[in-house]
Structure formats: structure tokens, C-alpha cells
Design an enzyme around this catalytic site. Structure first.
Site, mmCIF file in Angstrom:
data_model
loop_
_atom_site.group_PDB
_atom_site.id
_atom_site.type_symbol
_atom_site.label_atom_id
_atom_site.label_comp_id
_atom_site.label_asym_id
_atom_site.label_seq_id
_atom_site.Cartn_x
_atom_site.Cartn_y
_atom_site.Cartn_z
ATOM 1 N N MET A 116 42.237 -24.582 82.792
ATOM 2 C CA MET A 116 41.962 -22.672 83.104
ATOM 3 C C MET A 116 42.278 -22.600 84.257
ATOM 4 O O MET A 116 41.562 -22.018 85.068
ATOM 5 C CB MET A 116 40.450 -23.040 82.490
ATOM 6 C CG MET A 116 40.571 -23.155 80.724
ATOM 7 S SD MET A 116 38.334 -22.582 80.439
ATOM 8 C CE MET A 116 37.327 -23.363 81.094
ATOM 9 N N PHE A 144 42.498 -26.274 90.742
ATOM 10 C CA PHE A 144 43.135 -27.017 90.609
ATOM 11 C C PHE A 144 41.891 -27.913 91.396
ATOM 12 O O PHE A 144 41.941 -27.911 92.074
ATOM 13 C CB PHE A 144 44.212 -27.031 90.989
ATOM 14 C CG PHE A 144 45.290 -26.393 89.778
ATOM 15 C CD1 PHE A 144 44.799 -26.526 88.137
ATOM 16 C CD2 PHE A 144 46.325 -26.145 89.608
ATOM 17 C CE1 PHE A 144 45.066 -26.248 86.624
ATOM 18 C CE2 PHE A 144 46.785 -25.940 88.390
ATOM 19 C CZ PHE A 144 46.307 -25.361 87.619
ATOM 20 N N HIS A 165 43.003 -32.654 87.996
ATOM 21 C CA HIS A 165 44.062 -31.469 86.713
ATOM 22 C C HIS A 165 44.954 -32.034 87.482
ATOM 23 O O HIS A 165 46.462 -32.598 86.631
ATOM 24 C CB HIS A 165 44.098 -29.903 87.600
ATOM 25 C CG HIS A 165 42.388 -29.244 87.185
ATOM 26 N ND1 HIS A 165 41.299 -28.923 87.505
ATOM 27 C CD2 HIS A 165 42.300 -28.673 85.683
ATOM 28 C CE1 HIS A 165 40.835 -28.379 86.851
ATOM 29 N NE2 HIS A 165 41.098 -28.366 85.741
ATOM 30 N N GLY A 210 41.942 -34.571 79.651
ATOM 31 C CA GLY A 210 40.600 -35.650 80.762
ATOM 32 C C GLY A 210 39.738 -36.291 79.436
ATOM 33 O O GLY A 210 39.693 -35.793 78.870
ATOM 34 N N SER A 243 35.904 -28.038 88.298
ATOM 35 C CA SER A 243 35.979 -26.621 88.693
ATOM 36 C C SER A 243 34.655 -26.018 89.270
ATOM 37 O O SER A 243 34.524 -25.294 90.011
ATOM 38 C CB SER A 243 36.821 -25.584 87.834
ATOM 39 O OG SER A 243 38.091 -25.811 86.984
HETATM 40 P P1 AMP Z 1 40.029 -27.695 82.426
HETATM 41 O O1 AMP Z 1 40.621 -26.878 83.632
HETATM 42 O O2 AMP Z 1 38.759 -27.531 82.411
HETATM 43 O O3 AMP Z 1 39.809 -26.781 81.070
HETATM 44 O O4 AMP Z 1 40.177 -28.471 82.253
HETATM 45 C C1 AMP Z 1 42.024 -29.184 82.203
HETATM 46 C C2 AMP Z 1 42.165 -30.413 81.624
HETATM 47 O O5 AMP Z 1 41.707 -31.200 82.391
HETATM 48 C C3 AMP Z 1 40.964 -30.666 80.568
HETATM 49 O O6 AMP Z 1 42.009 -32.321 79.871
HETATM 50 C C4 AMP Z 1 40.045 -31.669 80.901
HETATM 51 O O7 AMP Z 1 39.364 -32.648 80.700
HETATM 52 C C5 AMP Z 1 40.893 -32.249 82.767
HETATM 53 N N1 AMP Z 1 39.793 -32.456 83.443
HETATM 54 C C6 AMP Z 1 39.118 -31.972 83.931
HETATM 55 N N2 AMP Z 1 37.461 -32.590 84.963
HETATM 56 C C7 AMP Z 1 38.542 -34.026 85.258
HETATM 57 C C8 AMP Z 1 38.727 -34.593 85.703
HETATM 58 N N3 AMP Z 1 37.636 -34.792 87.073
HETATM 59 N N4 AMP Z 1 39.435 -35.978 85.050
HETATM 60 C C9 AMP Z 1 40.104 -36.108 84.928
HETATM 61 N N5 AMP Z 1 40.459 -34.650 83.902
HETATM 62 C C10 AMP Z 1 39.499 -33.810 84.388
#
Ligand code: AMP
Length: 285
Positions: A30, A33, A37, A147, A186
Site C-alpha cells: 500500500m 515505503f 517493504h 511480510g 507505514s
Molecule cells: P503494506 O504496505 O502495509 O500493505 O505492506 C506490504 C507488505 O509489506 C506486506 O506483505 C507486509 O506484511 C509487509 N511488511 C510491512 N511491514 C513490514 C516489516 N516491518 N517487515 C517486513 N515486512 C513488512
């Protein structure tokens, strides 16, 4: 790096790459970054010929009282960072591209969505599955990287892929943390400096639980109580859930087994933070 906005063009591009024999890796996001990410993108790049990411703040997966309009966005900065880590294609669809008029289909995973975040976000995972299934059909990846920070999401997506015979592999990547242990998110950008200090209660809770398990504690209720006390000492916090559960089914367990998942959701001010670890395992991050 190519930036594609239209679903049909993304689909055509992915098909061409597949026909050329390329292995495609995909990271749905989403945006806004952080290093977590970027690590997923590096993993996709390492395992595949072509790294594709998507940036799409999916309005469907936000509840009516959630933070859709406030959700942080910075597309230019995100594109620059994606370029830096070597992403080949960024898919940035509009809401209209993803949800045209008369859209009426949903993908639903029934059991593992009933626990943890599913309790306070009842339609969230159906919407996540629906958008991720669409993104898989549009970007046609061989491998998709998620993640472990969003442990339940990773579990639900893995179940969907297995149940629906989707022809791709799912890979989970360990949680990236700030130097003091806070899981990168984020949503951390919402925290003021006092809340940022209190936000450490999640990592401290996991450390405390690991320590108790190390000393032989196996009763979930005792560990939960200790965590509730610890979190309660941090200002502006309110527990949404503390769960000790089976890492596959996410069903609560009363007595710890070889591998038990500790999953937490805590509101710090208005920001809802989640974190998790597998108890008994050493911290591998
Ligand atoms: P989001 O943008 O929050 O939807 O996250 C996108 C991807 O990044 C998802 O697979 C999350 O699980 C992963 N993600 C978010 N935060 C972290 C983190 N601190 N470490 C590893 N992966 C993450």
C-alpha cells in the site's frame, strides 16, 4: 523501471514476460515505503528474473471507522526507492481500474479469518483476499512475497492459494524492526513522540513472553496477564488482543506447545499496531 497504471497493460506485460521464459516475483503493497517493504522487494529480486510491485491503497479493506483518507502516501518517494532497489515494474492502478462499475465478486477464507484481527475487522480479510487474488491474476507471478509482520494476512493468503489451486509460491519474510525493536510500519508515522515511546510495549511484551517461556512457563493465561500488566504501564495504550495460538490454525491454546504464536494488537493513541513472534524460537531478525 516501468510504471504501469492500467490493468490490461500490466496483464499483457506479465504475459509477454512469461512467454519469454522469465520468472516473475511480486510484492503487493500500500506504499509509503520503509525498509521492511524494500526487503521484500530485494527478496523478490533475488529469487526471480523480474521484480514487480504494486502500490494500491485498497479502499475496500478499510472499515468505515478506519484510516483510509489519513493513510500516508508519497508516490514519488516510493517510486524512487523502488528504482533504487532494482524493481523492474511498479503497478499503480487507480481505484476505478481495480473496481470498475458493477464489481460484485469476493474471495472468502472462512476459518483462519475468524481470529486475531478478524475479530475487530470482520470484512477485512475477504477484501484483502479479493484484491490480492485480482493482483495475482493481473501480474501473473511465479512467487509472491509477504511480510511475517502481518502474520494472519500471510496465513490467510497462503490458505487461499492452496485452497484455490493458484499456481504460485508464497514466501514470508521476517519482520524488519527499528533499532529499538519497534516493527516497521507505514502507520508508525502517525505516532507522536510520547506515543512512539509507548509503542515499544509490543516488542517488550514479546521479549517478556520469551523470557517467561525460557524459564519454563507454559500457561497461556499467566503469560497473557503479565503482558496485560506490562502494556498497562505504558501511557496511551489500549489492548485490542493478546493471543497465544496455534501458528497454523490460529486457534487459541491454553498450554504452550513446541511452537506457539504470540500475536498482539495494541492501540497507541489512535494508531492500531500489531506484532507477533513464535514463542520458543530465538529471535532470528
Ligand atoms: P503494506 O504496505 O502495509 O500493505 O505492506 C506490504 C507488505 O509489506 C506486506 O506483505 C507486509 O506484511 C509487509 N511488511 C510491512 N511491514 C513490514 C516489516 N516491518 N517487515 C517486513 N515486512 C513488512
Amino acid at each position: 523501471m516501468e510504471v504501469i497504471e492500467r490493468t490490461d497493460l500490466m496483464q499483457q506485460k506479465a504475459e509477454q514476460l512469461r512467454l519469454a521464459g522469465k520468472v516473475l516475483g511480486f510484492v503487493p503493497t500500500m506504499g509509503f515505503f520503509h525498509e521492511g517493504h524494500l526487503e521484500l522487494m530485494r527478496v523478490a529480486k533475488k529469487h526471480c528474473d523480474v521484480a514487480i510491485i504494486s502500490i494500491f491503497v485498497n479502499p475496500m479493506q478499510f472499515g468505515p471507522k478506519e484510516d483510509l483518507t489519513a493513510y500516508p502516501r508519497d508516490l514519488e518517494r516510493d517510486l524512487a526507492k523502488a528504482r533504487e532497489v532494482g524493481v523492474d515494474i511498479t503497478f499503480v492502478p487507480t481505484v476505478d481500474q481495480m473496481y470498475p462499475e458493477r464489481f460484485e465478486s469476493r474471495v472468502s477464507v472462512e476459518e483462519v479469518t475468524k481470529h486475531l484481527c478478524g475479530l475487530s475487522r470482520p470484512t477485512h480479510f475477504d477484501e484483502v483476499c479479493t484484491v490480492v487474488a485480482k493482483l495475482f491474476n493481473i501480474t501473473k507471478p511465479h512467487l509472491a512475497v509477504f511480510g511475517q509482520k502481518d502474520y494472519q494476512q500471510l496465513t490467510v493468503i497462503s490458505r487461499m492459494v492452496r485452497d484455490l489451486n493458484m499456481d504460485l509460491q508464497i514466501l514470508g519474510v521476517p519482520t524488519y524492526r527499528e533499532p529499538d525493536g519497534l516493527a516497521m510500519s507505514s502507520r508508525n508515522s502517525y505516532l507522536n513522540s510520547e506515543e512512539r515511546k509507548s509503542a515499544l510495549c509490543l516488542k517488550k511484551s514479546m521479549d517478556l513472553a520469551q523470557e517467561m517461556v525460557g524459564k519454563g512457563e507454559t500457561r497461556s493465561a499467566t503469560i497473557k496477564k503479565a503482558i496485560e500488566e506490562l502494556v498497562g504501564k505504558h501511557p496511551y495504550t489500549q489492548i485490542d488482543y493478546v493471543s497465544l495460538c496455534d501458528p497454523v490454525t490460529l486457534d487459541d491454546v491454553d498450554t504452550l506447545r513446541n511452537e506457539t504464536l504470540l500475536a498482539l494488537a495494541v492501540r497507541v493513541g489512535k494508531t492500531r499496531l500489531i506484532d507477533n513472534c513464535v514463542l520458543g524460537e530465538g529471535e532470528k531478525r
